[in-house]
Design a protein around this motif. Sequence first.
Motif, short mmCIF file in Angstrom:
data_model
loop_
_atom_site.label_atom_id
_atom_site.label_comp_id
_atom_site.label_asym_id
_atom_site.label_seq_id
_atom_site.Cartn_x
_atom_site.Cartn_y
_atom_site.Cartn_z
N HIS A 1 44.62 10.34 66.15
CA HIS A 1 44.04 10.36 67.50
C HIS A 1 43.34 9.05 67.82
O HIS A 1 43.04 8.25 66.95
CB HIS A 1 43.09 11.55 67.69
N GLU B 1 38.78 5.96 61.39
CA GLU B 1 38.65 7.25 60.71
C GLU B 1 39.94 7.52 59.95
O GLU B 1 41.02 7.18 60.43
CB GLU B 1 38.40 8.36 61.74
N GLU C 1 41.01 12.19 71.64
CA GLU C 1 39.83 12.98 71.26
C GLU C 1 38.66 12.51 72.11
O GLU C 1 38.35 11.32 72.14
CB GLU C 1 39.50 12.76 69.77
N ALA D 1 39.91 8.04 69.83
CA ALA D 1 38.70 8.76 70.25
C ALA D 1 37.90 7.96 71.26
O ALA D 1 37.69 6.75 71.10
CB ALA D 1 37.84 9.09 69.05
N HIS E 1 36.72 5.26 68.24
CA HIS E 1 37.41 5.03 66.97
C HIS E 1 38.89 5.38 67.05
O HIS E 1 39.35 6.04 67.97
CB HIS E 1 36.73 5.79 65.81
CO CO Z 1 37.97 11.37 65.31
#
Ligand code: CO
Length: 134
Positions: A9, A130, A56, A11, A80
């Motif tokens: 994802h 992440e 996200e 974010a 992120h």
């Molecule tokens: Co995340």
Amino acid sequence: MTEVKKIAHVAILVEDIDDALKFWRDALGLELGHVEEVPSQGAAVAFLPLGDTEVELVQPLGEDSGLAKYLAQRGGGMHHLCFEVEDISAKLEELKAAGVRLINEEASTLEDGRQIAFIHPKSTGGVLVELVQY
Ligand code: CO
């Protein structure tokens, strides 16, 4: 080297998920997958699946969390990038051995069993990264 599978994802830090959905869902047309609270991360998150990845939306919970302070200082925006990896523990070991600065030396396990860890932007060219293992 353990495999990096895909971008899980992207974010975006927002002040308020409901408000952000006016653009991401209502105007742009993405579908809202699910919303969850992640107390260990001090955040509520909404996932909007798109193709085999997701957007996200991250909203800080409470006013004392690191996320809330970050939002207060810098405002919302790109927060992120998350990569799905085959084996998160092995990947963290590889990164450590390569001298990469990690925010989390060990992965933490969330309620649904997925494991996550963050890599420091100092080592990535300025992007918070992440890692997730499902
Ligand atoms: Co995340």
